[in-house]
Design a protein around this motif. Structure first.
Motif, PDB file in Angstrom:
ATOM      1  N   ARG A  81      47.961  34.015  30.298  1.00 49.14           N
ATOM      2  CA  ARG A  81      48.227  35.342  29.737  1.00 49.14           C
ATOM      3  C   ARG A  81      47.693  35.370  28.317  1.00 49.14           C
ATOM      4  N   ARG A  85      47.576  40.241  28.961  1.00 46.46           N
ATOM      5  CA  ARG A  85      46.869  40.400  30.239  1.00 46.46           C
ATOM      6  C   ARG A  85      46.730  39.042  30.930  1.00 46.46           C
ATOM      7  N   TRP A  86      46.985  39.017  32.234  1.00 48.02           N
ATOM      8  CA  TRP A  86      46.898  37.775  33.016  1.00 48.02           C
ATOM      9  C   TRP A  86      45.497  37.579  33.583  1.00 48.02           C
ATOM     10  N   TYR A  87      45.021  36.334  33.509  1.00 45.01           N
ATOM     11  CA  TYR A  87      43.734  35.926  34.073  1.00 45.01           C
ATOM     12  C   TYR A  87      43.984  34.729  34.978  1.00 45.01           C
TER      13      TYR A  87
END
Length: 130
Positions: A81, A85-87
């Motif tokens: 994160r 935003r999560w990747y």
């Protein structure tokens, strides 16, 4: 009777457990999510690092002794994160990389803490899925 390095490890990890419970709730703090090697449950760890292109770099202060590193060894698929935003990505442990040199390119406050606490530094690169 544990030696001084062991005492330091136990003290730091006990402190981090308490601090991490709070930091994980901060919406913009960077988190590394691994899958528990025994439980299969998602484990979220606050980390300091930096995104460079399509990769996220960090240095583990306790090397292969860190729980998240042990989880990565069992399953390298992770999530990171960054700024809320999560990747998703694949983590790689890089024992041949120079972690002290690597820390020079990472956020200063985290790098100071890692160097102050760390006993067995290990570079981790997460190749992010785009």
């Amino acid at each position: 009777m544990p030696g001084s390095a062991e005492k330091k490890y136990l003290a730091v990890t006990a402190f981090q457990r308490r601090l991490n419970a709070v930091v994980r709730r901060l919406p913009l703090h960077t988190l590394l999510e691994t899958t528990g090697r025994r439980s299969g449950v998602a484990r979220r760890t606050p980390v300091g690092g930096r995104r460079v292109g399509g990769a996220f770099w960090l240095v583990s202060e306790f090397g292969e002794r860190s729980q998240y590193v042990r989880n990565i060894k069992a399953d390298p698929r992770v999530r990171v994160r960054l700024r809320g935003r999560w990747y998703t990505g694949t983590a790689h442990l890089l024992p041949d990389d120079d972690p002290v040199a690597r820390l020079r390119g990472l956020p200063r406050m985290n790098s100071l803490a890692v160097r102050a606490v760390g006993a067995s530094l290990l570079t981790v690169r997460v190749d992010l899925d785009e």
